[in-house]
Write a protein that holds these residues in place. Structure first.
Motif, PDB file in Angstrom:
ATOM      1  N   LYS A  27       0.932  -1.194   0.073  1.00  0.00           N
ATOM      2  CA  LYS A  27      -0.053   0.126   0.056  1.00  0.00           C
ATOM      3  C   LYS A  27       0.928   1.271  -0.097  1.00  0.00           C
ATOM      4  O   LYS A  27       1.634   1.433   0.946  1.00  0.00           O
ATOM      5  CB  LYS A  27      -0.872   0.169   1.329  1.00  0.00           C
ATOM      6  CG  LYS A  27      -1.939  -1.430   1.472  1.00  0.00           C
ATOM      7  CD  LYS A  27      -2.794  -1.242   0.489  1.00  0.00           C
ATOM      8  CE  LYS A  27      -3.830  -2.460   1.108  1.00  0.00           C
ATOM      9  NZ  LYS A  27      -3.917  -3.522   0.244  1.00  0.00           N
ATOM     10  N   PRO A  28       0.988   2.052  -1.032  1.00  0.00           N
ATOM     11  CA  PRO A  28       0.292   2.159  -2.184  1.00  0.00           C
ATOM     12  C   PRO A  28       0.770   0.736  -3.076  1.00  0.00           C
ATOM     13  O   PRO A  28       1.609   0.152  -2.724  1.00  0.00           O
ATOM     14  CB  PRO A  28       0.547   3.087  -3.220  1.00  0.00           C
ATOM     15  CG  PRO A  28       1.742   3.746  -2.672  1.00  0.00           C
ATOM     16  CD  PRO A  28       1.713   3.189  -0.831  1.00  0.00           C
ATOM     17  N   ILE A  29      -0.286   0.353  -4.219  1.00  0.00           N
ATOM     18  CA  ILE A  29       0.154  -1.060  -4.719  1.00  0.00           C
ATOM     19  C   ILE A  29       1.520  -0.426  -5.414  1.00  0.00           C
ATOM     20  O   ILE A  29       1.559   0.281  -6.158  1.00  0.00           O
ATOM     21  CB  ILE A  29      -0.991  -1.198  -5.479  1.00  0.00           C
ATOM     22  CG1 ILE A  29      -2.206  -1.719  -4.727  1.00  0.00           C
ATOM     23  CG2 ILE A  29      -0.427  -2.461  -6.475  1.00  0.00           C
ATOM     24  CD1 ILE A  29      -3.439  -1.960  -5.744  1.00  0.00           C
ATOM     25  N   ASN A  30       2.450  -1.773  -5.263  1.00  0.00           N
ATOM     26  CA  ASN A  30       3.715  -1.667  -6.107  1.00  0.00           C
ATOM     27  C   ASN A  30       3.676  -2.965  -6.904  1.00  0.00           C
ATOM     28  O   ASN A  30       3.656  -4.021  -6.470  1.00  0.00           O
ATOM     29  CB  ASN A  30       4.848  -1.943  -5.074  1.00  0.00           C
ATOM     30  CG  ASN A  30       6.376  -2.017  -5.507  1.00  0.00           C
ATOM     31  OD1 ASN A  30       6.541  -2.426  -6.846  1.00  0.00           O
ATOM     32  ND2 ASN A  30       7.212  -1.252  -4.980  1.00  0.00           N
ATOM     33  N   CYS A  31       3.364  -2.714  -8.326  1.00  0.00           N
ATOM     34  CA  CYS A  31       3.107  -3.785  -9.025  1.00  0.00           C
ATOM     35  C   CYS A  31       4.337  -4.826  -9.360  1.00  0.00           C
ATOM     36  O   CYS A  31       4.271  -6.005  -9.264  1.00  0.00           O
ATOM     37  CB  CYS A  31       2.580  -3.421 -10.344  1.00  0.00           C
ATOM     38  SG  CYS A  31       1.005  -3.057 -10.596  1.00  0.00           S
ATOM     39  N   ASN A  32       5.695  -4.120  -9.065  1.00  0.00           N
ATOM     40  CA  ASN A  32       6.724  -5.076  -9.399  1.00  0.00           C
ATOM     41  C   ASN A  32       6.898  -6.026  -8.225  1.00  0.00           C
ATOM     42  O   ASN A  32       7.471  -7.109  -8.289  1.00  0.00           O
ATOM     43  CB  ASN A  32       7.977  -4.211  -9.617  1.00  0.00           C
ATOM     44  CG  ASN A  32       8.206  -3.110 -10.769  1.00  0.00           C
ATOM     45  OD1 ASN A  32       7.546  -3.909 -11.753  1.00  0.00           O
ATOM     46  ND2 ASN A  32       8.713  -1.891 -10.903  1.00  0.00           N
ATOM     47  N   GLU A  33       6.637  -5.444  -6.910  1.00  0.00           N
ATOM     48  CA  GLU A  33       6.821  -6.237  -5.751  1.00  0.00           C
ATOM     49  C   GLU A  33       5.592  -7.276  -5.927  1.00  0.00           C
ATOM     50  O   GLU A  33       5.928  -8.444  -5.410  1.00  0.00           O
ATOM     51  CB  GLU A  33       6.764  -5.481  -4.497  1.00  0.00           C
ATOM     52  CG  GLU A  33       7.107  -6.507  -3.366  1.00  0.00           C
ATOM     53  CD  GLU A  33       7.036  -5.314  -2.033  1.00  0.00           C
ATOM     54  OE1 GLU A  33       6.687  -5.803  -0.937  1.00  0.00           O
ATOM     55  OE2 GLU A  33       7.820  -4.375  -2.214  1.00  0.00           O
ATOM     56  N   GLU A  34       4.356  -6.727  -6.452  1.00  0.00           N
ATOM     57  CA  GLU A  34       3.181  -7.892  -6.156  1.00  0.00           C
ATOM     58  C   GLU A  34       3.429  -8.838  -7.237  1.00  0.00           C
ATOM     59  O   GLU A  34       3.155 -10.138  -6.935  1.00  0.00           O
ATOM     60  CB  GLU A  34       1.926  -7.009  -6.352  1.00  0.00           C
ATOM     61  CG  GLU A  34       1.559  -6.028  -5.433  1.00  0.00           C
ATOM     62  CD  GLU A  34       1.237  -6.668  -4.041  1.00  0.00           C
ATOM     63  OE1 GLU A  34       0.988  -7.912  -4.128  1.00  0.00           O
ATOM     64  OE2 GLU A  34       1.241  -5.889  -3.156  1.00  0.00           O
ATOM     65  N   LEU A  35       3.974  -8.695  -8.414  1.00  0.00           N
ATOM     66  CA  LEU A  35       4.155  -9.647  -9.258  1.00  0.00           C
ATOM     67  C   LEU A  35       5.089 -10.688  -8.953  1.00  0.00           C
ATOM     68  O   LEU A  35       5.193 -11.852  -9.407  1.00  0.00           O
ATOM     69  CB  LEU A  35       4.732  -8.961 -10.691  1.00  0.00           C
ATOM     70  CG  LEU A  35       3.592  -8.155 -11.408  1.00  0.00           C
ATOM     71  CD1 LEU A  35       4.075  -7.473 -12.610  1.00  0.00           C
ATOM     72  CD2 LEU A  35       2.369  -9.214 -11.905  1.00  0.00           C
ATOM     73  N   GLN A  36       6.084 -10.657  -7.756  1.00  0.00           N
ATOM     74  CA  GLN A  36       7.031 -11.720  -7.351  1.00  0.00           C
ATOM     75  C   GLN A  36       6.111 -12.693  -6.671  1.00  0.00           C
ATOM     76  O   GLN A  36       6.684 -13.737  -6.498  1.00  0.00           O
ATOM     77  CB  GLN A  36       7.781 -10.820  -6.291  1.00  0.00           C
ATOM     78  CG  GLN A  36       8.963  -9.942  -7.076  1.00  0.00           C
ATOM     79  CD  GLN A  36       9.662  -9.261  -6.211  1.00  0.00           C
ATOM     80  OE1 GLN A  36       9.948  -9.756  -5.096  1.00  0.00           O
ATOM     81  NE2 GLN A  36      10.306  -8.367  -6.534  1.00  0.00           N
ATOM     82  N   ARG A  37       4.744 -12.423  -6.417  1.00  0.00           N
ATOM     83  CA  ARG A  37       3.883 -13.264  -6.043  1.00  0.00           C
ATOM     84  C   ARG A  37       3.412 -14.579  -6.931  1.00  0.00           C
ATOM     85  O   ARG A  37       2.625 -15.543  -6.595  1.00  0.00           O
ATOM     86  CB  ARG A  37       2.949 -12.647  -5.041  1.00  0.00           C
ATOM     87  CG  ARG A  37       3.479 -11.741  -3.967  1.00  0.00           C
ATOM     88  CD  ARG A  37       2.170 -11.043  -3.418  1.00  0.00           C
ATOM     89  NE  ARG A  37       1.137 -11.805  -2.820  1.00  0.00           N
ATOM     90  CZ  ARG A  37       0.064 -11.181  -2.630  1.00  0.00           C
ATOM     91  NH1 ARG A  37      -0.285 -10.111  -2.909  1.00  0.00           N
ATOM     92  NH2 ARG A  37      -0.727 -12.100  -2.185  1.00  0.00           N
ATOM     93  N   GLU A  38       3.503 -14.241  -7.984  1.00  0.00           N
ATOM     94  CA  GLU A  38       3.000 -14.752  -9.197  1.00  0.00           C
ATOM     95  C   GLU A  38       3.231 -16.457  -9.090  1.00  0.00           C
ATOM     96  O   GLU A  38       2.357 -17.239  -9.348  1.00  0.00           O
ATOM     97  CB  GLU A  38       3.138 -14.230 -10.663  1.00  0.00           C
ATOM     98  CG  GLU A  38       3.056 -15.172 -11.601  1.00  0.00           C
ATOM     99  CD  GLU A  38       3.844 -16.091 -12.284  1.00  0.00           C
ATOM    100  OE1 GLU A  38       3.723 -17.386 -12.485  1.00  0.00           O
ATOM    101  OE2 GLU A  38       5.135 -15.426 -12.148  1.00  0.00           O
ATOM    102  N   ALA A  39       4.280 -16.793  -8.741  1.00  0.00           N
ATOM    103  CA  ALA A  39       4.715 -18.295  -8.872  1.00  0.00           C
ATOM    104  C   ALA A  39       3.788 -19.027  -7.809  1.00  0.00           C
ATOM    105  O   ALA A  39       3.589 -20.302  -8.278  1.00  0.00           O
ATOM    106  CB  ALA A  39       6.321 -18.363  -8.326  1.00  0.00           C
TER     107      ALA A  39
END
Length: 86
Positions: A27-39
């Motif tokens: 928060k606020p959303i950091n797409c780079n960090e959130e995309l690390q959760r994809e796996a």
């Protein structure tokens, strides 16, 4: 296929999350960090991640194209398919 056409195809899935922020850990959303959760993402998180990068594109033109060229969109879609095949 243009990027707008690709976004329309994804939107046509009907699973984009209007509450995508509820699935995010930053928060606020950091797409780079959130995309690390994809796996390890389940189906719901994958749809939230797709929504997040589409929203990111709204505020930062061409970010979706950049992420698509980097393979990030394909990785989320592959994960979505894997979750559906369970």
């Amino acid at each position: 296929m243009t990027n707008k056409e690709k976004i329309k195809k994804i939107q046509d899935l009907g699973d984009l999350k209007s509450n995508y922020a509820d699935y995010m850990t930053t928060k606020p959303i950091n797409c780079n960090e959130e995309l690390q959760r994809e796996a390890n993402a389940d189906y719901e998180l994958c749809t939230a991640l797709l929504t997040a990068i589409l929203r990111e594109n709204h505020f930062s033109n061409d970010s979706f194209e950049h992420r698509q060229r980097a393979g990030q969109v394909d990785e989320i879609l592959k994960r979505l398919v894997a979750e559906l095949n369970k």
